[in-house]
Motif scaffolding. Structure first.
Motif, PDB file in Angstrom:
ATOM      1  N   LEU A   6     -36.034  20.020  28.591  1.00 24.83           N
ATOM      2  CA  LEU A   6     -35.599  18.647  28.368  1.00 24.83           C
ATOM      3  C   LEU A   6     -35.085  18.048  29.678  1.00 24.83           C
ATOM      4  CD1 LEU A   6     -33.748  19.018  24.954  1.00 24.83           C
ATOM      5  CD2 LEU A   6     -35.793  17.629  25.376  1.00 24.83           C
ATOM      6  N   ALA A   7     -35.467  16.814  29.942  1.00 27.14           N
ATOM      7  CA  ALA A   7     -35.024  16.142  31.160  1.00 27.14           C
ATOM      8  C   ALA A   7     -33.514  15.924  31.106  1.00 27.14           C
ATOM      9  CB  ALA A   7     -35.738  14.801  31.300  1.00 27.14           C
ATOM     10  N   PRO A   8     -32.859  15.916  32.256  1.00 26.14           N
ATOM     11  CA  PRO A   8     -31.410  15.667  32.276  1.00 26.14           C
ATOM     12  C   PRO A   8     -31.061  14.369  31.537  1.00 26.14           C
ATOM     13  CG  PRO A   8     -32.147  16.393  34.430  1.00 26.14           C
ATOM     14  CD  PRO A   8     -33.384  16.188  33.610  1.00 26.14           C
ATOM     15  N   GLY A   9     -30.153  14.487  30.592  1.00 24.49           N
ATOM     16  CA  GLY A   9     -29.731  13.323  29.815  1.00 24.49           C
ATOM     17  C   GLY A   9     -30.485  13.141  28.521  1.00 24.49           C
ATOM     18  N   ALA A  10     -31.634  13.810  28.372  1.00 21.74           N
ATOM     19  CA  ALA A  10     -32.417  13.692  27.145  1.00 21.74           C
ATOM     20  C   ALA A  10     -32.030  14.797  26.169  1.00 21.74           C
ATOM     21  CB  ALA A  10     -33.908  13.759  27.451  1.00 21.74           C
ATOM     22  N   GLY A  11     -32.299  14.589  24.885  1.00 20.56           N
ATOM     23  CA  GLY A  11     -31.959  15.595  23.885  1.00 20.56           C
ATOM     24  C   GLY A  11     -32.675  15.339  22.574  1.00 20.56           C
ATOM     25  N   ILE A  12     -32.649  16.337  21.733  1.00 21.85           N
ATOM     26  CA  ILE A  12     -33.204  16.223  20.381  1.00 21.85           C
ATOM     27  C   ILE A  12     -32.044  16.145  19.397  1.00 21.85           C
ATOM     28  CG2 ILE A  12     -34.563  17.391  18.604  1.00 21.85           C
ATOM     29  CD1 ILE A  12     -36.217  18.662  20.823  1.00 21.85           C
ATOM     30  N   VAL A  13     -32.092  15.160  18.524  1.00 27.83           N
ATOM     31  CA  VAL A  13     -31.025  14.938  17.546  1.00 27.83           C
ATOM     32  C   VAL A  13     -31.581  15.202  16.156  1.00 27.83           C
ATOM     33  CG1 VAL A  13     -29.391  13.278  16.591  1.00 27.83           C
ATOM     34  CG2 VAL A  13     -29.966  13.198  19.031  1.00 27.83           C
ATOM     35  N   GLU A  26     -31.800   7.214  28.874  1.00 26.98           N
ATOM     36  CA  GLU A  26     -31.246   5.867  28.904  1.00 26.98           C
ATOM     37  C   GLU A  26     -30.409   5.538  27.681  1.00 26.98           C
ATOM     38  OE1 GLU A  26     -34.506   6.558  29.461  1.00 26.98           O
ATOM     39  OE2 GLU A  26     -34.248   6.510  31.643  1.00 26.98           O
ATOM     40  N   GLY A  27     -30.343   6.461  26.694  1.00 28.06           N
ATOM     41  CA  GLY A  27     -29.524   6.242  25.510  1.00 28.06           C
ATOM     42  C   GLY A  27     -30.268   5.663  24.329  1.00 28.06           C
ATOM     43  N   GLU A  28     -31.592   5.560  24.410  1.00 29.31           N
ATOM     44  CA  GLU A  28     -32.377   5.066  23.280  1.00 29.31           C
ATOM     45  C   GLU A  28     -32.687   6.226  22.327  1.00 29.31           C
ATOM     46  OE1 GLU A  28     -35.243   1.590  24.548  1.00 29.31           O
ATOM     47  OE2 GLU A  28     -35.544   3.319  25.865  1.00 29.31           O
ATOM     48  N   PHE A  29     -32.864   5.895  21.058  1.00 32.36           N
ATOM     49  CA  PHE A  29     -33.243   6.892  20.058  1.00 32.36           C
ATOM     50  C   PHE A  29     -34.659   6.595  19.582  1.00 32.36           C
ATOM     51  CE2 PHE A  29     -28.636   7.080  19.928  1.00 32.36           C
ATOM     52  CZ  PHE A  29     -28.404   8.448  19.840  1.00 32.36           C
ATOM     53  N   LEU A  30     -35.530   7.607  19.690  1.00 27.31           N
ATOM     54  CA  LEU A  30     -36.925   7.481  19.291  1.00 27.31           C
ATOM     55  C   LEU A  30     -37.206   8.456  18.157  1.00 27.31           C
ATOM     56  CD1 LEU A  30     -38.525   7.531  22.870  1.00 27.31           C
ATOM     57  CD2 LEU A  30     -37.754   5.535  21.574  1.00 27.31           C
ATOM     58  N   ALA A  63     -46.451  16.629  25.407  1.00 25.20           N
ATOM     59  CA  ALA A  63     -46.218  15.197  25.174  1.00 25.20           C
ATOM     60  C   ALA A  63     -44.837  14.787  25.659  1.00 25.20           C
ATOM     61  CB  ALA A  63     -46.388  14.889  23.689  1.00 25.20           C
ATOM     62  N   PHE A  64     -43.832  15.654  25.457  1.00 23.05           N
ATOM     63  CA  PHE A  64     -42.486  15.379  25.979  1.00 23.05           C
ATOM     64  C   PHE A  64     -42.539  15.201  27.499  1.00 23.05           C
ATOM     65  CE2 PHE A  64     -40.614  16.213  21.954  1.00 23.05           C
ATOM     66  CZ  PHE A  64     -39.266  15.920  22.045  1.00 23.05           C
ATOM     67  N   GLU A  65     -43.276  16.103  28.144  1.00 24.03           N
ATOM     68  CA  GLU A  65     -43.349  16.057  29.606  1.00 24.03           C
ATOM     69  C   GLU A  65     -44.101  14.804  30.075  1.00 24.03           C
ATOM     70  OE1 GLU A  65     -44.646  19.017  33.293  1.00 24.03           O
ATOM     71  OE2 GLU A  65     -44.577  19.744  31.227  1.00 24.03           O
ATOM     72  N   ARG A  66     -45.170  14.480  29.362  1.00 27.89           N
ATOM     73  CA  ARG A  66     -45.967  13.309  29.736  1.00 27.89           C
ATOM     74  C   ARG A  66     -45.154  12.018  29.636  1.00 27.89           C
ATOM     75  NH1 ARG A  66     -49.728  14.043  26.350  1.00 27.89           N
ATOM     76  NH2 ARG A  66     -48.975  12.608  24.742  1.00 27.89           N
ATOM     77  N   GLU A  67     -44.277  11.939  28.668  1.00 25.26           N
ATOM     78  CA  GLU A  67     -43.464  10.729  28.475  1.00 25.26           C
ATOM     79  C   GLU A  67     -42.180  10.740  29.297  1.00 25.26           C
ATOM     80  OE1 GLU A  67     -44.468   8.101  26.798  1.00 25.26           O
ATOM     81  OE2 GLU A  67     -46.351   9.145  26.399  1.00 25.26           O
ATOM     82  N   GLY A  68     -41.969  11.808  30.067  1.00 27.80           N
ATOM     83  CA  GLY A  68     -40.798  11.856  30.935  1.00 27.80           C
ATOM     84  C   GLY A  68     -39.540  12.383  30.275  1.00 27.80           C
ATOM     85  N   HIS A  69     -39.645  12.920  29.054  1.00 23.87           N
ATOM     86  CA  HIS A  69     -38.470  13.458  28.372  1.00 23.87           C
ATOM     87  C   HIS A  69     -38.299  14.960  28.613  1.00 23.87           C
ATOM     88  CE1 HIS A  69     -38.483   9.577  26.619  1.00 23.87           C
ATOM     89  NE2 HIS A  69     -39.490   9.814  25.784  1.00 23.87           N
TER      90      HIS A  69
END
Length: 281
Positions: A6-13, A26-30, A63-69
């Motif tokens: 996981l990229a720094p600052g990203a996470g799975i909720v 950036e603090g968005e939830f997808l 896909a996570f890596e491709r989207e930068g997460h």
């Protein structure tokens, strides 16, 4: 090969009773749709790097890596300044922390001399993987940076900072012909103030002896971090890499460490004024 994390600052909720989500840096939830991939196995792979034989888990991880997460660990890819050389000149209280930060990002940080800079400005050994950073704990002496302003014309990046009283200025990084040089900054600042005669006299050395304040440890770390951010922007591949950093003048107030930014553009060349003998009076 080490798997992505996981990229720094990203996470799975995990949402009780609902669909899982990705919280971006950036603090968005997808909303996260894992398809046939097992969420627990995917989480283990992205958090700890645990290998997974499940093709669906691998597909979603890609896909996570491709989207930068998700990103590859730095130990595998190297720092963002890997392959770059940063040549440092000026006051050690500012260049010291900058050397540490640039080295931590993979750069080869070395101290240089004005003579070395002059050779680069003449095109001798210049290349696009080198940046010259010159830091002064004082106003810029007249003419000191005139030669270095020619560096971008030969592909060498040019970054600088200097102090005027309680303010320390970080000037835009110049990386290509037509970028903002120190001469452009002086012209823009003179044009922006009604006290242009006084400012020009101050720069020319018609002033009382400097009495600080000199940057302390915290201020020096802040300035070094700002300059490192500009170097990281420059290192991004592409013809317009680091464009915001190449159009941004910062002022750091050393008394309270506040930072203000000012956009600045190059000054286009103009034709010389005609002499008296070239036309009617």
């Amino acid at each position: 090969m080490t798997s992505s994390r996981l990229a720094p600052g990203a996470g799975i909720v995990t949402v009780p009773g609902g669909r899982p989500a990705v919280r971006t840096a950036e603090g968005e939830f997808l909303h996260l749709d894992t398809g046939a991939a097992d969420l627990a196995a995917l989480t283990r792979r992205l958090v700890s790097g645990e290998a997974a034989s499940d093709a669906e888990v691998a597909r979603v991880a890609v896909a996570f890596e491709r989207e930068g997460h998700a990103v590859r660990p730095a130990s595998e890819e190297g720092g963002r300044l890997t392959g770059r050389t940063v040549l440092l000149l000026g006051d050690a209280r500012l260049t010291g922390p900058l050397a540490r930060y640039a080295t931590a990002e993979g750069a080869l940080a070395r101290h240089a001399t004005p003579e070395h800079v002059a050779r680069l400005a003449d095109g001798e050994g210049a290349d696009a993987s080198t940046a010259v950073v010159w830091c002064l704990d004082e106003p810029v002496p007249p003419g000191l940076w005139d030669v270095a302003d020619r560096l971008p014309a030969h592909g060498t990046a040019w970054l600088r900072c200097h102090r005027e009283g309680a303010h320390l200025w970080t000037e835009p990084l110049a990386a290509a012909p037509g970028d903002v040089t120190s001469a452009h900054v002086r012209l823009r600042r003179l044009a922006a103030t009604s006290a242009h005669r006084q400012l020009a006299a101050y720069w020319a050395g018609h002033r009382t002896p400097d009495n600080g304040p000199h940057p302390g440890e915290a201020a020096a770390a802040l300035v070094a971090a700002l300059l490192t951010a500009d170097l990281l922007a420059w290192a991004v591949p592409g013809p317009n890499s680091g464009l915001p950093a190449r159009r941004r003048l910062r002022r750091v107030d050393l008394r309270d460490l506040t930072v203000t930014e000012h956009p600045v553009l190059p000054v286009p060349p103009v034709a010389p004024l005609p002499g008296r003998e070239s036309g009617p009076a």
